[in-house]
Every structure is written in structure tokens, then in C-alpha cells.
Write a protein that holds these residues in place. Structure first.
Motif, PDB file in Angstrom:
ATOM      1  N   PRO A 209       0.805  -1.224   0.000  1.00 40.29           N
ATOM      2  CA  PRO A 209       0.000   0.000   0.000  1.00 40.29           C
ATOM      3  C   PRO A 209       0.838   1.274   0.000  1.00 40.29           C
ATOM      4  O   PRO A 209       0.329   2.326   0.301  1.00 40.29           O
ATOM      5  CB  PRO A 209      -0.757  -0.128   1.326  1.00 40.29           C
ATOM      6  CG  PRO A 209       0.228  -0.781   2.242  1.00 40.29           C
ATOM      7  CD  PRO A 209       1.007  -1.748   1.383  1.00 40.29           C
ATOM      8  N   TRP A 217      -2.293   1.709   7.578  1.00 45.85           N
ATOM      9  CA  TRP A 217      -2.563   2.366   6.298  1.00 45.85           C
ATOM     10  C   TRP A 217      -3.419   3.622   6.462  1.00 45.85           C
ATOM     11  O   TRP A 217      -4.198   3.977   5.576  1.00 45.85           O
ATOM     12  CB  TRP A 217      -3.191   1.399   5.291  1.00 45.85           C
ATOM     13  CG  TRP A 217      -2.469   0.082   5.209  1.00 45.85           C
ATOM     14  CD1 TRP A 217      -1.135  -0.147   5.416  1.00 45.85           C
ATOM     15  CD2 TRP A 217      -3.034  -1.194   4.910  1.00 45.85           C
ATOM     16  NE1 TRP A 217      -0.836  -1.479   5.270  1.00 45.85           N
ATOM     17  CE2 TRP A 217      -1.985  -2.164   4.953  1.00 45.85           C
ATOM     18  CE3 TRP A 217      -4.313  -1.632   4.593  1.00 45.85           C
ATOM     19  CZ2 TRP A 217      -2.185  -3.510   4.706  1.00 45.85           C
ATOM     20  CZ3 TRP A 217      -4.524  -2.967   4.346  1.00 45.85           C
ATOM     21  CH2 TRP A 217      -3.465  -3.905   4.400  1.00 45.85           C
ATOM     22  N   ALA A 626      -6.173   1.607  -0.156  1.00 45.21           N
ATOM     23  CA  ALA A 626      -5.458   1.190   1.047  1.00 45.21           C
ATOM     24  C   ALA A 626      -6.001   1.859   2.302  1.00 45.21           C
ATOM     25  O   ALA A 626      -6.056   1.233   3.369  1.00 45.21           O
ATOM     26  CB  ALA A 626      -3.961   1.479   0.900  1.00 45.21           C
TER      27      ALA A 626
END
Length: 852
Positions: A209, A217, A626
Motif C-alpha cells: 500500500p 494504512w 489502502a
């Protein structure tokens, strides 16, 4: 000679010779440096700019500076999820260090109108917070921090002595340790000895990501106001310990850009930010412009970026008597990369950050008294603003979701906002608030602006474009009962001190028959999951029932959970002990019952449905949003101790899904799932699994025959109208929903809405992917009302299309269900209201019958 040196240096970098970037490339000339203070290369083994520093190297160097310099003290203010240390250096003169607590106390007193009147700022040090690389793959900031820290520790002479005497510098060298470590590892591992500048090189293409975000994330630069992460909580505590006058936030932007510093676009400044703040920001900007002019560096200001959302590091200071400054440096994203402005070299990106770090300190010196006086007047003016405001405060809280009240209280206290227990039962705006479970926030206090930023709703704007979201009203996000107050007279009870998570309890003695608990509390899924993990079986009521409780008839709504005592793997005494412990831990009240006879459905009714423990797979990988996926991961792991299995979407093509009964597909594109993977997901659904799809994942489910969702379209009425060429981007972006809050009608009897006590619920949405309402009325438990906008911006055309559209659609496939959310219910981890709906899909998707 200087020009010749720069030319030779540029040529060496461009043509790939193993260039060594001297520290002098970044530092002011004609200064001497303390030889007892090590240069960065003395500690980490390479020159700044020749490769990327990792977080552990930053920590090592900063600790060494603190050990050897009497100008520096160091504290660890937080740990990341991956247990990396976040450091804050306090840098000032040795004499100031000896009196640092006194200096701090005097400075913080400027923000207290009751104390500030007696303070003079003429000889008071200014406080500057300098923060670097909140985004891990924006590395020029953290690398520049190494150079700036060395200068502040080692430089000699009258200029640095005056700076340190008159300034306390709070130095945050690596705001996002996990992202920084991830990025430095990638670019250093993919660097060639002879630098490759081709933008197609693997060095410039991080895998999903990428390293912008933290462990889960999340974008930490959106968390200053919500405060959902360790890093942010620790940082804000340190911020309020000092209340700095200037805060700088060093970022990067696209490779083809130049350098940006604030102010941002004037028409996009939040109305809560005083005009003088922007004037002072522009005045500080003159120092940046002069410094960048001297090194012939291109820059721009008052474009692209704005000062609207207060959850960012560069805007949060604006409602706290300070000046927030955003720096955006064009990014090499590696060591040297081709751009429209020539080859962009990493050392040059670092130099720009160093240069503006120094110009900030020069501005602080030149404007010291002016900025201190601004801070003093800002907080003094809070009282005047509060008196002029028709809203005198806010009341919130209810007995049926104490844990959500706790989370809001926790945030308010971390923002230094005073909160009071409600003194007596009250009815406000047709809503009843009880003294034991409701709270009052008076507007007339020093943090007036922050209070308004958290509670207020805005729907009218000077500009229709936003760099970030346009609304974030916290009580709406929490779906908590609240109201504005025209007066707080008689409503203020005791001021709250430390806020503690509520303890649940067993409401009676041990039962040999069953235990029940309601689903309205946010952490009800946590206690249920812990019970299911023990091998116990549980049932959920799909219709209401009532029983006597303490001599009164109490109705239990759809979604009530029952744990029978008989037939369980634990003995009655063991079950009693377990439930008592879990109730206390999760804040859930559990009622023992000794008979199955009830009014409405009985406890042995077939309208109590068996629940399976969720075995959740979260699809990840390239193409998936993400941020949205990380919010699911964080929710399940951090809130409920039930982490999902993270599986790359391409691996769906080759694995069996038999281990799982829930699959989550966040917003994104799923092009790497081939026919084999599609067939496996269909088999999963036919066997009774639940697939939760969000955002554009629903386009994939529809394209592959799992759902029949249709999208609404916005038709432009003025497509032939004359438009100036230079407005095309603004016109297009104005039609995008930038992130706003809307009202939805909710079917409380549907499993997706179990535990929701109201018939309407606020939702967050961005973008224009709007669902057509399905022909089956039972398949859409959540639909937008006819007047949906609660807070934020939406164009009239978009609002007209949004009216009556479906926010959630449930579609049957075999024995399984696809639960489709048109948008992200878990936005930035503070949308507790709609996260409840998401958790219902996790637990009760298996119980839904019928569908679109």
C-alpha cells in the motif's frame, strides 16, 4: 567559484558518478561548528542525500545529539503500532534549559485569559514546533531534520546564540516512523550505484500500500482532530504541553511541481480561522520567499492547498492561537528522477526543506513579540466570540451507548476542552437528556474555536472546492444524541476530570437458563465474539420481546443477543465467571434470565437465529483503496480483537475460501481476480458466506453477476453554456462530493441496523457513486432522505440525484448475501455510527433472508 562547485555537483549527480553530498551543501556558510558534536555521517555512516535515512538511524542520531549537547533534551512521546519510538527534542539555549519548566509555564499562561493579562511578551521566548515527514514516502523532510538538528546543536556564533536565547524549538524529526522505515528500505534496496533517473524505474514505484501511511494504512496527517492513533495522541499531548506559536509541517508533492508554502487558497480558509492568522502566515511567507530566492529555487503560494480541515498538522494550530505552515516539496521519490524541470535530485529536495526550516526560525525571531501577542489576544478573544455566538454550548450523551460517549469525551479532553456532567435531567430541542449519562460543553472557554470545529455544522461556503473533506461534525459521526444550547444556565454539574472507559456489569445473580444483552452498545460485537471464540453458541433476536426487569416491563429490540446456559461447553459456574468478566471489560450490561416465557417471541422461538463466529478475509493488494482497507483492519483488530486475514486479491485465484464466512472488499478495482477467483467467490456465497463490498468494489460485484446494482447519473443542465478555458478543472471538481455528511432513513428491523435506536442516521460519503434504489423494498435498509445534507458541500445537481437513493443494498446469492455499502462506513476510524452498520454486516449478514 561557488557557481562552479554547484555546476560540478549537478553534473556528478546527473551522470551517475558516486557523488558525496557534503554537509556544507545544506548549511549556512562562514560559520564554525562545535567539533564535539558529531555530523550525521559520523553516526549513520553516509552523507545526507546520498541515501535515505531509516527511522532507527534518525533515533540513533537524535539520541547522540541529546547526549552530547547542552542545548538539547529529548523525550519519547509515543510509540508506533510497530513499537518504534516517536521523539521530541526541546532545543534552546543552555540557560533556558535550566529554567525550562518556568518558561513553559509562563508561555502556556498566554493561552489562559485569566492569567495572560499580567504577562508581558517583550522578553519571552517564542515557541516553534518543527515536524517532518508525516507521510513516510515524503522523505526530504526527515532527512532535512538530520541537518537542521545538527545545525541547532553545533553551530557557533552570535546569530545562533540569539536564536536559542529567544526561541524554544520543539523538534519532531520523524512523525511517521513505520512509514519512514518502510519507504527508506524500499528506495535504498532499489537504488543503483550509478543513479537511474527514468521515472519507470522500480525505485520510484513502491508496492501497495506504499509508505505514505502508518501501520494500519492511515494518513496520520488527517488525525490531528479525530485522534484515533497512538502517534497522534502522543503528539497532541506534547503540543498542548507547550502550545507553540508556529508549527511547520514538511511534506512532498508531485515530482513535476516546485515548492509550496502557505497561505493556501484564500477563498478556502475555514471561517473559524481569524483573518489575522492568514495575514501573519503571509508575513512569515515573505521570509520563505527570500530564502528560496537566494538559492534560486522555484516556489508558489496561495494555490492548490487550503486551510479548511482542522485535522491536518498545518491547520490544527490555526484554532489554537498559533500559525500552521505547510511546506510541499517536489518529490524525487528516490535518489534522482526526471521531471519537467530537469532531473530532480534528492539532495536538492532536502536542501529546500532545510532552507525553509531556517527561514521559519528567522521569521520567529523577526516576529517574536507579534506572534506572542497574537496568541495572547487569540485566547482572550475567545470569550468575546463565545458571548456573540447564539450557541452557548452543546449537550450530548445517552444511556444506550455509553462507550461512544466515552470516545467523544476522550477526544474532547485531549483537546483541552472543559466538559461538565449534566446537572439535572433536561429536554432540549425535543430530546431528553439524563443527568447520569449526558454531558455539557460550554462554548465560553479558551478552546472555543476547537469546540466549534468539533461540533458545528456548516453548509454554506465561499468556495466549492476543498483539498480535503468539507465536513466532520463529531456527534454526527458518532451518531450520538446531541443538541445546541441557547443557554447553559443550571445545566453545569461537576467538571469532568479523567475520563474512564465505562464498565459493564451483570444485572443479577448467576443464571442456569440464559443471559441476554442488547446490541446498542458499540462494543457488543466484542463481547459476542469473545464468547463465540470460547466455542459457545449464541442467538440473535429477529423480533422484539419484553420481560420484567426490576419490577418493570422492559422491551428488548431486534438484535438482542441470547446466550443459553444449557448445551454449552462450559459449566454454568464457568459461564457465569466468563460473562461477568467480559461484561466489565467491554462496557456491556448483561441480564441473567431464568425463564423462556416472555411477551412477544419466547427465548426458544425460531425467531432467535444462530450466529457463527466471523472468520473474516480482507482483500488487499494493488488496486484496493489502502486507506479504506486499513480502516477495516484497524476496526476489527484494534476495536474488537478479531483481526481479519489479509489476502492479496491475486491470491483469491488460487486459494480455497472454505476457512472464511465473511469477505470484505473495500473500495477499489479488482482486475487481478480472474475467472477462477470469481468462481470461488460465487461458491463461497452459494455456501452461505457474506461478502461486504464498499464503494467501487460494487462495480466489480455487478460486473461479475454477484449483484444487480445500478448507478444514478448526474445530468448537466448547462453543458453547452459558455465557460472560460481556465475554469474547466474548477467546474469539474465542484461536481465532486468532497466528503460531506448526509441523513439517511434506516430500517431498524433489518439485521444491518440492529442496535440503532433512531429511524435516521448520519452517514459520510464522498464521490458520486450513487446507488439506484432497488425494486425490492426490503433490500435497501438504508436510504438517503429527501433533504439529505446535514453538513458540508454538495452541488445542487448532486443533491437532487442523491435524494432517495440507496446507501446500502443487500443482495442474495445462493445461500449467501452481498452487503453493498455505497461509501465507506469506517471513515478515518471515528465514524462510530456507521461502523456499527458494518459490524452488523459482519455478524448478521448470515441471518439476512431475501435481497435484491
Amino acid at each position: 567559484m561557488k557557481k562552479l562547485y554547484v555546476l560540478i555537483f549537478s553534473v556528478l549527480i546527473t551522470f551517475g558518478v558516486k557523488a558525496q553530498t557534503p554537509l556544507s551543501y545544506y548549511l549556512p556558510q562562514n560559520l564554525s561548528y562545535n567539533p564535539n558534536i558529531p555530523k550525521p555521517e559520523d553516526v549513520i555512516g553516509f552523507n545526507i542525500g546520498d541515501q535515505h535515512v531509516s527511522h532507527d538511524q534518525v533515533v540513533m542520531y537524535m539520541k547522540e545529539l541529546a547526549r552530547l549537547s547542552d542545548r538539547i533534551t529529548l523525550v519519547e512521546y509515543a510509540k508506533s503500532y510497530e513499537n518504534r519510538k516517536l521523539l521530541l527534542l526541546t532545543i534552546t539555549s543552555p540557560d533556558n534549559q535550566k529554567n525550562i519548566e518556568q518558561i513553559k509555564a509562563q508561555h502556556v499562561a498566554l493561552s489562559d485569559p485569566n492569567q495572560s493579562a499580567n504577562l508581558t511578551t517583550a522578553n519571552m521566548p517564542i515557541v516553534v514546533w518543527q515536524g517532518f515527514s508525516v507521510h513516510g514516502n515524503e522523505p526530504s523532510g526527515v532527512n532535512a531534520a538530520m541537518v537542521v538538528a545538527y545545525y541547532l546543536a553545533a553551530a557557533q556564533g552570535a546569530e545562533i546564540d540569539a536564536l536559542l536565547k529567544n526561541t524554544v524549538i520543539l523538534f519532531d524529526p520523524a512523525i511517521n516512523p513505520d512509514g519512514i522505515q518502510r519507504f527508506s528500505t524500499w528506495v535504498n534496496a532499489n537504488k543503483s550505484t550509478t543513479l537511474v533517473t527514468d521515472a519507470n524505474s522500480r525505485e520510484f514505484s513502491e508496492p501497495w500500500p506504499n509508505s505514505r501511511t502508518n501501520h494500519y494504512w492511515f494518513d496520520l496527517n488527517r488525525d490531528w482532530l479525530p485522534l484515533q492513533h497512538n502517534e497522534s495522541k502522543g503528539r497532541l499531548a506534547a503540543f498542548h504541553t507547550w502550545k507553540p506559536n508556529i508549527l511547520t509541517d514538511h511534506h512532498e508533492q508531485g515530482t513535476n511541481a516546485t515548492f509550496f508554502f502557505q497561505p493556501g487558497v484564500p477563498s478556502r480558509t475555514n471561517v473559524l480561522t481569524p483573518k489575522i492568522n492568514q495575514e501573519l502566515t503571509a508575513k512569515i511567507g515573505e521570509y520563505h520567499a527570500k530564502a528560496l530566492d537566494e538559492i534560486a529555487s522555484l516556489y508558489f503560494t496561495k494555490e492548490n492547498y487550503d486551510d479548511f480541515y482542522y485535522g491536518k498538522g498545518s491547520t490544527y494550530p490555526d484554532i489554537n492561537g498559533a500559525i500552521g505552515i505547510l511546506f510541499e516539496q517536489a518529490s524525487s521519490r528516490g535518489h534522482a528522477q526526471e521531471s519537467i524541470n530537469g532531473v530532480l535530485k534528492f539532495p536538492f529536495t532536502v536542501k529546500n526543506q532545510v532552507t525553509t526550516a531556517f527561514s521559519t526560525l528567522k521569521a520567529a525571531q523577526g516576529m517574536r513579540v507579534e506572534l506572542l501577542d497574537f496568541q495572547k489576544s487569540f485566547y482572550k478573544n475567545a470569550t468575546n466570540l463565545a458571548k456573540a455566538d447564539a450557541v452557548k454550548g452543546y449537550i450530548f450523551g445517552s444511556a444506550d451507548n455509553k462507550s461512544v460517549s466515552y470516545h467523544l469525551l476522550d477526544i474532547l479532553k485531549r483537546h483541552q476542552i472543559k466538559v461538565y456532567q449534566l446537572a439535572k435531567n433536561a429536554n432540549v430541542a425535543g430530546k431528553t437528556f439524563e443527568d447520569k449519562t449526558a454531558y455539557v460543553v460550554p462554548a465560553d472557554q479558551a478552546q472555543y474555536s476547537t469546540i466549534k470545529a468539533i461540533f458545528a455544522k456548516q453548509t454554506q461556503f465561499q468556495d466549492s472546492l476543498f483539498y480535503d473533506i468539507s465536513a466532520w461534525t463529531f456527534p454526527l459521526a458518532f451518531n450520538i444524541k446531541y443538541a445546541e444550547l441557547s443557554s447553559t444556565t443550571g445545566l453545569l454539574g461537576a467538571e469532568l476530570g479523567e475520563v474512564k472507559f465505562p464498565e459493564g456489569q451483570l444485572l443479577g445473580a448467576k443464571s442456569n437458563y440464559a443471559y441476554i444483552f442488547e446490541w446498542n452498545e458499540f462494543y457488543a460485537p466484542k463481547i459476542l465474539n469473545e464468547l463465540l471464540k470460547q466455542g459457545l453458541y449464541a442467538k440473535v433476536a429477529s423480533k422484539p420481546f419484553s420481560i420484567p426487569v426490576n419490577g418493570k416491563i422492559k422491551q428488548f429490540e431486534d438484535g438482542t443477543i441470547m446466550i443459553p446456559v444449557g448445551g454449552q461447553p462450559l459449566l454454568a459456574d464457568e459461564l457465569f465467571t466468563l460473562i461477568t468478566s467480559l461484561a466489565k471489560e467491554t462496557g456491556i450490561d448483561v441480564l441473567p434470565v431464568n425463564t423462556g416465557i416472555t411477551e412477544g417471541i419466547n427465548l426458544g422461538s425460531g425467531n432467535f437465529k444462530n450466529i457463527k463466529q466471523p472468520k473474516t478475509l480482507l482483500v488487499t493488494g494493488a488496486g484496493v483503496n489502502a486507506n479504506d482497507a486499513g480502516e477495516v483492519w484497524h476496526l476489527l483488530d484494534q476495536r474488537f480483537n478479531m483481526p481479519p486475514v489479509l489476502v492479496e486479491q491475486a491470491d483469491i485465484n488460487s486459494i480455497s475460501l472454505d476457512k472464511y464466512n465473511v469477505i470484505v472488499m473495500s473500495d477499489g478495482r479488482y482486475n487481478t481476480i480472474n475467472q477462477s477467483g470469481i468462481d470461488e467467490i460465487k461458491r463461497f456465497l452459494r455456501n452461505g458466506g457474506t461478502l461486504i463490498a464498499m464503494g467501487d468494489a460494487n462495480r466489480w460485484t455487478s460486473a461479475n453477476g454477484l449483484t444487480n446494482i445500478k448507478y444514478k447519473t448526474v445530468k448537466s443542465k448547462d453543458s453547452t453554456a459558455f465557460r472560460n478555458y481556465d475554469t474547466q478543472q474548477e467546474v469539474a471538481r465542484a461536481q465532486y462530493i468532497p466528503g460531506a455528511i448526509f441523513n439517511c432513513r434506516v430500517d431498524k428491523t433489518h439485521p444491518i441496523a440492529y442496535g440503532i435506536s433512531t429511524t435516521e442516521i448520519p452517514v459520510f460519503r464522498e464521490g458520486t457513486g450513487m446507488f439506484e434504489k432497488p425494486s425490492n423494498p426490503f433490500a435497501a435498509p438504508l436510504t438517503y432522505t429527501n433533504k439529505p445534507l446535514l453538513a458540508g458541500y454538495i452541488s445542487p445537481a448532486n443533491e437532487n440525484v442523491l435524494k432517495g437513493s440507496a446507501a446500502i443494498i443487500c443482495s442474495s446469492y445462493g445461500r449467501g448475501q452481498v452487503v453493498s455499502f455505497s461509501d465507506n462506513p469506517n471513515f478515518r476510524a471515528f465514524w462510530f455510527g456507521t461502523s456499527k452498520l458494518f459490524m452488523n454486516a459482519i455478524f448478521f449478514g448470515q441471518t439476512i433472508s431475501g435481497g435484491n
